[in-house]
Each structure stands twice: as C-alpha cells, then as structure tokens.
Design an enzyme around this catalytic site. Structure first.
Site, PDB file in Angstrom:
ATOM      1  N   GLU A  81      10.426  12.089 -20.928  1.00 38.29           N
ATOM      2  CA  GLU A  81      11.109  10.802 -20.825  1.00 38.29           C
ATOM      3  C   GLU A  81      10.817   9.971 -22.069  1.00 38.29           C
ATOM      4  O   GLU A  81       9.767   9.315 -22.146  1.00 38.29           O
ATOM      5  CB  GLU A  81      10.621  10.035 -19.584  1.00 38.29           C
ATOM      6  CG  GLU A  81      10.920  10.739 -18.283  1.00 38.29           C
ATOM      7  CD  GLU A  81      11.049   9.756 -17.121  1.00 38.29           C
ATOM      8  OE1 GLU A  81      12.035   9.859 -16.401  1.00 38.29           O
ATOM      9  OE2 GLU A  81      10.186   8.887 -16.969  1.00 38.29           O
ATOM     10  N   GLY A 108      15.773   3.182 -18.762  1.00 46.33           N
ATOM     11  CA  GLY A 108      16.347   1.935 -18.273  1.00 46.33           C
ATOM     12  C   GLY A 108      17.091   1.134 -19.327  1.00 46.33           C
ATOM     13  O   GLY A 108      17.431  -0.021 -19.112  1.00 46.33           O
ATOM     14  N   HIS A 132       3.868   8.335 -15.393  1.00 47.62           N
ATOM     15  CA  HIS A 132       5.107   7.691 -15.858  1.00 47.62           C
ATOM     16  C   HIS A 132       4.758   6.686 -16.955  1.00 47.62           C
ATOM     17  O   HIS A 132       3.710   6.045 -16.919  1.00 47.62           O
ATOM     18  CB  HIS A 132       5.800   6.999 -14.678  1.00 47.62           C
ATOM     19  CG  HIS A 132       7.177   6.548 -15.027  1.00 47.62           C
ATOM     20  ND1 HIS A 132       7.399   5.391 -15.747  1.00 47.62           N
ATOM     21  CD2 HIS A 132       8.391   7.097 -14.809  1.00 47.62           C
ATOM     22  CE1 HIS A 132       8.703   5.257 -15.940  1.00 47.62           C
ATOM     23  NE2 HIS A 132       9.332   6.278 -15.389  1.00 47.62           N
ATOM     24  N   GLU A 145       5.648   3.790 -17.471  1.00 47.06           N
ATOM     25  CA  GLU A 145       5.361   2.428 -16.985  1.00 47.06           C
ATOM     26  C   GLU A 145       3.928   2.326 -16.484  1.00 47.06           C
ATOM     27  O   GLU A 145       3.301   1.263 -16.602  1.00 47.06           O
ATOM     28  CB  GLU A 145       6.386   2.035 -15.905  1.00 47.06           C
ATOM     29  CG  GLU A 145       7.753   1.780 -16.534  1.00 47.06           C
ATOM     30  CD  GLU A 145       8.947   2.102 -15.649  1.00 47.06           C
ATOM     31  OE1 GLU A 145       8.783   2.241 -14.424  1.00 47.06           O
ATOM     32  OE2 GLU A 145      10.066   2.222 -16.209  1.00 47.06           O
ATOM     33  N   ASN A 183      13.729   8.556  -8.960  1.00 49.30           N
ATOM     34  CA  ASN A 183      12.557   7.683  -9.057  1.00 49.30           C
ATOM     35  C   ASN A 183      13.043   6.265  -8.780  1.00 49.30           C
ATOM     36  O   ASN A 183      13.621   5.634  -9.653  1.00 49.30           O
ATOM     37  CB  ASN A 183      11.947   7.804 -10.468  1.00 49.30           C
ATOM     38  CG  ASN A 183      10.837   6.795 -10.704  1.00 49.30           C
ATOM     39  OD1 ASN A 183      10.347   6.170  -9.768  1.00 49.30           O
ATOM     40  ND2 ASN A 183      10.439   6.647 -11.969  1.00 49.30           N
ATOM     41  N   TRP A 184      12.798   5.824  -7.559  1.00 49.05           N
ATOM     42  CA  TRP A 184      13.313   4.510  -7.175  1.00 49.05           C
ATOM     43  C   TRP A 184      12.561   3.368  -7.843  1.00 49.05           C
ATOM     44  O   TRP A 184      12.999   2.222  -7.785  1.00 49.05           O
ATOM     45  CB  TRP A 184      13.231   4.339  -5.649  1.00 49.05           C
ATOM     46  CG  TRP A 184      14.259   5.106  -4.875  1.00 49.05           C
ATOM     47  CD1 TRP A 184      15.308   5.826  -5.397  1.00 49.05           C
ATOM     48  CD2 TRP A 184      14.355   5.224  -3.456  1.00 49.05           C
ATOM     49  NE1 TRP A 184      16.040   6.384  -4.373  1.00 49.05           N
ATOM     50  CE2 TRP A 184      15.479   6.033  -3.175  1.00 49.05           C
ATOM     51  CE3 TRP A 184      13.599   4.738  -2.390  1.00 49.05           C
ATOM     52  CZ2 TRP A 184      15.866   6.351  -1.876  1.00 49.05           C
ATOM     53  CZ3 TRP A 184      13.972   5.055  -1.096  1.00 49.05           C
ATOM     54  CH2 TRP A 184      15.096   5.856  -0.837  1.00 49.05           C
ATOM     55  N   SER A 209      17.840   7.171 -18.696  1.00 43.88           N
ATOM     56  CA  SER A 209      19.256   6.826 -18.640  1.00 43.88           C
ATOM     57  C   SER A 209      20.159   8.034 -18.388  1.00 43.88           C
ATOM     58  O   SER A 209      21.289   8.082 -18.871  1.00 43.88           O
ATOM     59  CB  SER A 209      19.685   6.061 -19.896  1.00 43.88           C
ATOM     60  OG  SER A 209      18.944   4.849 -20.009  1.00 43.88           O
ATOM     61  N   GLY A 258      16.150   7.400 -12.712  1.00 42.58           N
ATOM     62  CA  GLY A 258      15.746   6.073 -12.258  1.00 42.58           C
ATOM     63  C   GLY A 258      16.929   5.316 -11.689  1.00 42.58           C
ATOM     64  O   GLY A 258      17.311   5.484 -10.533  1.00 42.58           O
ATOM     65  N   GLY A 259      17.538   4.475 -12.517  1.00 42.78           N
ATOM     66  CA  GLY A 259      18.610   3.585 -12.064  1.00 42.78           C
ATOM     67  C   GLY A 259      19.695   4.280 -11.258  1.00 42.78           C
ATOM     68  O   GLY A 259      20.124   3.769 -10.206  1.00 42.78           O
TER      69      GLY A 259
HETATM   70  P1  PGA Z   1      16.207   5.519 -15.883  1.00 42.73           P
HETATM   71  O1  PGA Z   1      14.665   5.794 -15.508  1.00 42.73           O
HETATM   72  O2  PGA Z   1      16.995   6.695 -15.370  1.00 42.73           O
HETATM   73  O3  PGA Z   1      16.521   4.233 -15.158  1.00 42.73           O
HETATM   74  O4  PGA Z   1      16.276   5.389 -17.362  1.00 42.73           O
HETATM   75  C1  PGA Z   1      14.120   7.083 -15.574  1.00 42.73           C
HETATM   76  C2  PGA Z   1      12.644   7.026 -15.254  1.00 42.73           C
HETATM   77  O5  PGA Z   1      11.975   6.087 -15.701  1.00 42.73           O
HETATM   78  O6  PGA Z   1      12.119   7.909 -14.541  1.00 42.73           O
END
Ligand code: PGA
Length: 247
Positions: free
Chosen positions: A165, A171, A94, A96, A9-10, A209, A230-231
């Site tokens: 998640e 993050g 998600h 966010e 997930n960019w 993470s 993500g990261g």
């Molecule tokens: P992260 O993000 O690996 O940077 O914690 C995961 C995500 O939000 O899908």
C-alpha cells in the site's frame, strides 16, 4: 496461485445499522465468488459480522491485533479474543498505525507472529511515503518492512498475506499504475522467494485507491493477487464489482 483475495478495510467507519445494511447488500449480490473475500471491521463490530457472515462466502477479520498474549495492556485486543469472534484475518502494520500509533517494523513483525500463533492470517501492510518514493527509496523501504516479518516468523512466512500500500495512494484517489504496482510486487515476490521455496503461495495484495474502475487492470498484473480496499469497501456495489473483477 490460488484464488485472488479481496479484503475490505472499513477503517474507523460504520455503525450497527450501517454495517447491517452494507453487509446484507453485499450478501445479496455476491453469489458464488471466484475470489476469496473478507471484511476487516472495527473490533466492536466483529460479533455483528460473525452473526451476519457465518456460513457465507465472506470471511471477516480485525484491523489490528495486540503483540501481547494477554494481561495488563489496557485497550489492547488479543488474538485469542479475535478467535472467539471467528476472525480469519488481522490487518497488521497498516500505514495509519505505523504513522499515528508509532508501530515499528519490529512491533508489526511481532503482531504478525502473534496472529500466526493462533491460526489467524496476518495481512501485513508495507509501503512507501511520497517522500520515500521521490527519493528512490521505495524498494529499500518495502524490503526492510517485509524483512522484519521474515526474520521474526521464519518458515511460517508462507502463511501470511502481504499488502503493498503506497502511503501516497491511500484514500487520495491517486492509484499506482498497474506497472508501478507490479514492479514493487515483483520485488516483494523475489524477497519471498529467497525466504521460502513456495513464494507463490503468499498472496500479495495491492491497496491504495483501488476501485471498481481500476481494479481489473491492477488485478491483471502477474504478481497482484488481490486487493485491500478502503473507501470502496464501504459501498456494496463498488466492492462487489471489485470482487467480480478478481474472478
Ligand atoms: P483506500 O484505502 O482504498 O481508501 O485508499 C486502502 C487502505 O488503506 O487499506
């Protein structure tokens, strides 16, 4: 369970030049992966991913989809548009988007249904905030979030992917321990088992993470069927190490 699924997930990162370098490095190192692999990019780059990834072992997808089919919804992107660019997956719900864009359980469920109706696999995200975990509400929160999707998509529930998640792990560098994650995955699996005779068909990914160092121990848990990354999906070497850990 079939192969594990590792999905990147960019988020709102990238550029034409950076994406090309990242994807080319991933393709150079991926070989014949034992896991299913996908990258979920910002919508303007889906055509670029289609051009770079067509015929490769890496699928691609979006980070959201409109709940509506078409029409006067300025700024929205429909599932048929995603299909035009070869998307296999669409992340929906998600945290966010729930947090910053007011997406409710019902909106998320409608988005999942809209994706399914066009043959795009929704990666439905669920997860508790830190406050909810501390109030012992983790189980009730994730069950409520998944129940809305089960209610809306009915027997098609076997066609979705679930991503657990924990919001406090996204993050932040704070990962759920494998045991903590497995406990929630087992709850979600039991909920799926009450809705379908084939609950093992549904991939339940862990996200938050996940990185090259912790992936193997998370992916070794019986109900962790992959990762939403993500990261670490912005670094080819890290992402490839996670893919290798899923083999
Ligand atoms: P992260 O993000 O690996 O940077 O914690 C995961 C995500 O939000 O899908």
């Amino acid at each position: 369970m079939s192969k594990k699924l590792i999905a990147g997930n960019w988020k709102m990162n990238g550029s034409l030049a950076a994406n090309e370098a990242l994807v080319r490095a991933m393709l150079a190192g991926i070989g014949q992966p034992l896991a299913e692999v996908a990258l979920c990019a910002p919508a303007p780059y889906l055509a670029q991913l289609q051009a770079l990834l067509l015929g490769s072992p890496i699928a691609w997808g979006s980070q959201d989809v409109s709940a509506h089919e078409q029409g006067a919804y300025t700024g929205e992107i429909s599932v048929s548009m995603l299909k035009d660019f070869g998307c296999r997956y669409a992340i929906v719900g998600h945290s966010e988007r729930r947090q910053y864009h007011g997406e409710t359980d019902e909106i998320v469920a409608t988005k999942a249904q809209r994706a399914l109706s066009a043959g795009v696999t929704p990666i439905v995200c669920v997860g508790e905030t830190l406050a909810e975990r501390e109030a012992n509400e983790t189980e009730s929160v994730v069950k409520r979030q998944l129940a809305a999707v089960i209610h809306t998509v009915g027997h098609c529930i076997t066609e979705i992917v679930v991503a657990y998640e924990p919001v406090w792990a996204i993050g932040t560098g704070k990962t759920a321990t494998p045991e903590m994650a497995q406990a929630v995955h087992a709850v979600l699996r039991a909920q799926l088992a009450a809705a379908t005779t084939n609950p093992k068909r549904v991939h339940i990914l862990y996200g938050g993470s996940m990185n090259a160092a912790n992936a193997a121990s998370l992916l070794a848990q019986p109900d962790i069927d992959g990762g939403l990354i993500g990261g670490a999906s912005l670094k080819a070497a890290d992402f490839l190490q996670i893919v290798a850990a899923a083999g």
